[in-house]
Design an enzyme around this catalytic site. Structure first.
Site, PDB file in Angstrom:
ATOM      1  N   SER B  45      51.595 134.602 -24.124  1.00  0.00           N
ATOM      2  CA  SER B  45      52.869 134.679 -23.532  1.00  0.00           C
ATOM      3  C   SER B  45      52.491 134.843 -21.759  1.00  0.00           C
ATOM      4  O   SER B  45      51.915 135.416 -21.643  1.00  0.00           O
ATOM      5  CB  SER B  45      53.552 136.054 -23.853  1.00  0.00           C
ATOM      6  OG  SER B  45      55.039 135.785 -23.499  1.00  0.00           O
ATOM      7  N   GLU B  46      53.093 134.053 -21.306  1.00  0.00           N
ATOM      8  CA  GLU B  46      52.604 133.857 -19.652  1.00  0.00           C
ATOM      9  C   GLU B  46      52.859 135.035 -18.865  1.00  0.00           C
ATOM     10  O   GLU B  46      52.249 135.135 -17.816  1.00  0.00           O
ATOM     11  CB  GLU B  46      53.425 132.555 -19.315  1.00  0.00           C
ATOM     12  CG  GLU B  46      54.704 132.728 -18.869  1.00  0.00           C
ATOM     13  CD  GLU B  46      55.768 132.045 -20.290  1.00  0.00           C
ATOM     14  OE1 GLU B  46      55.024 132.092 -21.352  1.00  0.00           O
ATOM     15  OE2 GLU B  46      56.887 131.596 -19.885  1.00  0.00           O
ATOM     16  N   ASN B  47      53.440 136.005 -19.327  1.00  0.00           N
ATOM     17  CA  ASN B  47      53.700 137.366 -18.476  1.00  0.00           C
ATOM     18  C   ASN B  47      52.386 137.949 -18.602  1.00  0.00           C
ATOM     19  O   ASN B  47      52.235 139.160 -17.873  1.00  0.00           O
ATOM     20  CB  ASN B  47      54.857 138.145 -18.880  1.00  0.00           C
ATOM     21  CG  ASN B  47      54.874 138.542 -20.204  1.00  0.00           C
ATOM     22  OD1 ASN B  47      54.746 137.745 -21.388  1.00  0.00           O
ATOM     23  ND2 ASN B  47      55.213 139.805 -20.609  1.00  0.00           N
ATOM     24  N   GLY B  48      51.497 137.622 -19.471  1.00  0.00           N
ATOM     25  CA  GLY B  48      50.099 138.273 -19.333  1.00  0.00           C
ATOM     26  C   GLY B  48      49.546 138.975 -20.601  1.00  0.00           C
ATOM     27  O   GLY B  48      48.935 140.031 -20.634  1.00  0.00           O
ATOM     28  N   SER B  87      46.943 134.391 -16.049  1.00  0.00           N
ATOM     29  CA  SER B  87      47.604 133.665 -17.202  1.00  0.00           C
ATOM     30  C   SER B  87      47.941 132.199 -16.937  1.00  0.00           C
ATOM     31  O   SER B  87      47.736 131.243 -17.854  1.00  0.00           O
ATOM     32  CB  SER B  87      49.194 134.241 -17.357  1.00  0.00           C
ATOM     33  OG  SER B  87      49.813 133.894 -18.438  1.00  0.00           O
TER      34      SER B  87
END
Lengths: 236, 217
Positions: B45-48, B87
């Protein structure tokens, strides 16, 4: 050791003025500098530019600054979930610059790392690239994106010490480490300010050199935007 | 014709052993429910976070552990957290093998539009522009037509673009399409859907070669 600890949020935000540019860590409401935001509301600084992935919700996060019309310009990648934001944007009161999320993170990191600009494939061929320099590398097109410049970076960490060393928790890390040292003054607020020596130097996410002021934060709400849970009775 | 879960189910068949996968919001999120359990896959998930697990049990949610849709999640053994720059280094650096996302329009040259409708409130592109500009394997999950019955599988996108020439495959409620050489190549039909129906619902160039099998889901 070089001491970075200040006693409270008031000391930490000394020098903050109207018309400045701020970076604020956080993704949604996760990992936002709650204490710094509350103090910015109290200080009533005006016409500020905020670089932050999101703009909070109506009654929390940067939404609190929007309610008081303190923000002149927002630089974000995603700004849903906020009616007052929408109203100010549509009426033209608020200037909005939408930037791809990875580009936003890297524009902070570039400032931190001393790069004036970088090439990214994100946004090539879209309106984000309009008016920007583009260049081909090995058959693929890239857009030149400059580093951000900001007066203050407000970040939130889980733990920290008086040397300014920081440790983040979970996905509350997000943009916070990338903003440390990316502004003239970086202010870190922490849930737990621990004695110097308690943090294992092997496990520090951001070394104190990137932080100018650190303080023990208070009264964290840490709100959840989308509480998604499964009931114990459900099998999966 | 497939519903949203059907589309997710069909896309799950594209996920291979050893893949790191980024799932967008909406139908793509459902894909995780249908991936075979005999293969090793990690969701990013690109938020980390890498190694995302299911939603937490009631009472065990943690405000510091969310996905890009801001939903509370859990992590699986082997998971890791990282900052936003790292990320997107994973994404831009092509370390994530597969990106699955939704779209408003897709064009026969692989262009995608999914972030902005002129005249409507713009919420922003989030990480979509970084994802589509970088991933080599991009599958779009979408409905073949809009509510008025107009095709969303086009010669040219009419909405502001998210990325150019990047989509490799489209799975809709009607069909599986491969995007190459400036055309949509019909690979499979949804259960009970005829080639004629797919032709009618597709505005872009559609290549139909030989017998088109029905999806096996």
């Amino acid at each position: 050791m070089i001491h970075k600890k200040v006693n409270n949020v008031q000391e930490a935000l000394k020098g903050v003025k109207s018309a400045m540019t701020f970076m604020l860590g956080g993704f949604g409401l996760c990992g936002i500098p709650e204490n710094a935001i509350a103090e910015l509301v109290k200080l009533d600084v005006r016409d500020v530019t905020c670089i932050s992935n999101n703009a909070g919700i109506d009654d929390f996060g940067l939404g609190l600054l929007l309610q008081k019309k303190q923000i002149k310009k927002m630089i974000s990648s995603y700004v849903g979930e906020n009616e007052e934001f929408e109203r100010q944007m549509l009426s033209g009161e608020l200037e909005v610059e939408l930037t791809p999320q990875g580009t936003l993170a890297e524009k902070c990191r570039a400032a931190q790392a001393g790069f004036p600009a970088f090439y990214t494939p994100a946004g090539y061929g879209t309106e984000v690239a309009e008016g920007k320099e583009t260049r081909e590398f090995e058959g693929k097109m890239y857009v030149l994106e400059p580093a951000y410049k900001a007066d203050f970076a407000f970040v939130k960490a889980w733990k920290g010490d008086a040397a300014g060393n920081l440790v983040f928790k979970g996905t509350a890390r997000n943009f916070n480490p990338n903003m440390c040292g990316a502004a003239t003054i970086t202010v870190a607020e922490v849930e737990e300010l621990v004695p110097v020596g308690d943090l294992d130097p092997n496990n520090i996410h951001i070394p104190g050199v990137f932080v100018q002021r650190i303080f023990q934060g208070k009264n964290y709400e840490k709100r959840i935007e989308q509480r998604t849970v499964i009931q114990k009775s459900e099998s999966c | 014709m497939l519903d949203k879960n059907g589309i997710a189910k069909r896309i799950a068949q594209e996920v291979e052993d050893g893949f790191y996968v980024n799932l967008g919001i909406g139908i793509p999120t459902l894909v995780a429910n249908y991936v075979r359990d005999d293969i090793e896959v990690e969701f990013q998930s690109e938020n980390g976070v890498l190694g995302m697990g299911p939603f937490p049990f009631d009472g065990q949610e943690d405000s510091d552990i969310i996905n890009a849709g801001k939903q509370t999640i859990t992590t699986l053994p082997g998971a890791s957290f990282f900052d936003s720059s790292m990320s997107f280094a994973m994404i831009r650096g092509k370390h994530v093998h597969l990106t699955i996302l939704g779209a408003m329009e897709v064009a026969e040259n692989g262009d995608i539009a999914n972030w902005k409708i002129p005249g409507k409130m713009v919420k922003g592109m989030g990480g979509a522009m970084d994802l589509v500009a970088s991933a080599e394997n991009i599958i779009v999950a979408m409905m073949h037509t809009n509510k008025r019955g107009e095709s969303k599988i086009l010669k040219q996108c009419s909405l502001p673009l998210t990325g150019v020439g990047c989509v490799t495959k489209v799975v809709t409620n009607l069909a599986v399409l491969e995007v190459k050489n400036n055309a949509f190549h019909l690979l499979e039909r949804a259960p009970g859907v005829s080639v004629e129906e797919i032709k009618k619902a597709t505005e872009g160039t559609l290549i139909v070669k030989g017998e088109i099998p029905e999806m096996n889901i």
